[in-house]
Design an enzyme around this catalytic site. Structure first.
Site, short mmCIF file in Angstrom:
data_model
loop_
_atom_site.label_atom_id
_atom_site.label_comp_id
_atom_site.label_asym_id
_atom_site.label_seq_id
_atom_site.Cartn_x
_atom_site.Cartn_y
_atom_site.Cartn_z
N GLY A 108 -19.23 83.71 85.16
CA GLY A 108 -19.82 82.37 85.20
C GLY A 108 -21.16 82.31 84.51
O GLY A 108 -21.47 81.37 83.77
N LYS A 144 -9.04 83.88 87.17
CA LYS A 144 -7.89 84.75 86.95
C LYS A 144 -7.28 85.15 88.29
O LYS A 144 -7.75 86.06 88.95
CB LYS A 144 -8.30 85.97 86.12
CG LYS A 144 -8.70 85.55 84.71
CD LYS A 144 -9.07 86.69 83.80
CE LYS A 144 -9.24 86.18 82.37
NZ LYS A 144 -9.71 87.18 81.44
N ALA A 203 -17.24 90.16 80.65
CA ALA A 203 -18.41 89.27 80.74
C ALA A 203 -19.65 89.83 80.05
O ALA A 203 -20.32 89.12 79.30
CB ALA A 203 -18.71 88.97 82.21
N LYS A 248 -2.20 90.30 84.33
CA LYS A 248 -2.71 91.50 83.66
C LYS A 248 -3.60 92.34 84.58
O LYS A 248 -3.74 93.54 84.39
CB LYS A 248 -3.42 91.14 82.35
CG LYS A 248 -4.55 90.13 82.51
CD LYS A 248 -5.92 90.77 82.55
CE LYS A 248 -6.92 89.82 83.13
NZ LYS A 248 -8.30 90.26 83.02
#
Length: 349
Positions: A15, A120, A153, A204
């Site tokens: 985020g 996810k 990230a 995944k």
């Protein structure tokens, strides 16, 4: 047209990395309001509120240390306050919190708002599988796109070149999000198969847990390549079983598919914690606390949702990798049996 106000719902490492991109992008845009609200789950860090630290030092010291956020990104501790006036919502929180948050947000959502989910994971619905975008769609009554890709990230925050995929059933909305998020080093492809894109992002993580077991047990690159390939086959098969719309193999060649699978199986926290699990006698929960700074793993959780669905349909045997990850994480099956589960994979029959 008035400028669209953007709110980011969530402020973990992903985020915060996305907030860095969005904060810079809206500054030079006529289409978007220059101030971006970011909902932050309030925590105390060394006696100070995390929102206060972000708003004075412009850094999420807990989840994305070492990266300055643009000053126009404002941390807001109340989600109802954060979403006020927003017409573009970017969801990036652990999937188990989405329902409750949407319920809080609903009275404050204005008409014509659009959303994009970077979450996810999947949930269990009455008919089995429930996509996170569907939960948001139903609870907030807005159109929702998804963004999934090979996007660790910290590397995105470091502005290292990468690609991502936006799944948008509504093409114009996909283009709005591309305009909001694309940079020279964060390249976006928009596709219409939104459900497939979202499932890739969730499934995944199960395969990455398997890849981590593989590393922890000391198997080499050949074995790991087999785990990745068999995992991809199970992802394709599961998607064809559960997606309402068409599922084309070409979507798996986008960043959300094979690229995200590879990067998660070589980097990423699901792989890292699963490797530690295979090497130690500690539980997944203990390792999360020790290694993840308060963040949750998506892989084991997603394997549990998938396993319930496979059990209901009497299809566990067709998905030995997904099933083995669940059984090892939650039912005490020996991690040493992971490869044995794959030796008679339906793909080899």
């Amino acid at each position: 047209m008035p400028a669209k106000k953007v709110c980011i719902v969530g402020s973990g490492n992903w985020g915060s990395a996305i907030a860095k991109i969005i904060g810079h992008k809206v500054k030079g845009s006529n289409r978007f309001d220059p101030i971006v609200n970011m909902w932050v789950y309030e925590e105390m860090i060394d006696g100070r509120k995390l929102t206060e630290i972000i708003n004075t030092e412009h850094e999420n010291v807990k989840y994305l240390p070492g990266h300055k956020l643009p000053k126009n990104v404002v941390a807001v501790p109340e989600v109802t306050e954060a979403v006020k006036g927003a017409s573009v919502l970017v969801f990036v929180i652990p999937h188990q919190f989405i329902g409750k948050l949407c319920d809080q947000m609903k009275p404050h959502i204005k008409e014509g708002t659009i959303g994009i989910s970077l979450i996810k994971g999947i949930d269990e619905g009455p008919e089995g599988l429930k996509l996170i975008s569907d939960i948001i769609r139903e609870k907030l009554e807005i159109e929702v796109s998804v963004l999934m890709g090979a996007n660790i990230a910290n590397e995105v925050a470091d502005e290292k070149f990468c690609e991502t995929t936006i799944g948008a059933k509504n093409e114009p909305n996909g283009q709005v999000f591309k305009e909001l998020l694309q940079t020279p080093n964060f390249r976006i492809t928009v596709v219409q198969e939104s459900d497939t894109v979202e499932l890739c992002g969730a499934l995944k993580n199960i395969v990455a847990v398997g890849a981590g077991f593989c590393d922890g047990l000391g198997f080499g690159d050949n074995t790991k390549a087999a785990v990745i390939r068999l995992g991809l086959m199970e992802m394709v098969s599961f998607s064809k079983l559960f997606c309402k719309g068409q599922v084309s193999s070409v979507t798996f060649l986008e960043s959300c598919g094979v690229a995200d699978l590879i990067t998660t199986c070589y980097g990423g926290r699901n792989r890292k914690v699963a490797e530690a699990f295979a090497k130690s006698s500690k539980s997944i929960e203990e390792l999360e606390v020790e290694m993840l700074n308060g963040q949750k793993l998506q892989g084991p959780q997603t394997s549990a949702e998938v396993y319930k669905i496979l059990m209901k349909r009497d299809m566990v045997k067709q998905y030995p990798l997904f099933a083995a990850v669940y059984q090892i994480c939650f039912e005490g099956r020996a991690v040493q049996e992971f490869i044995t589960c794959l030796q008679n994979h339906p793909q080899h029959m």
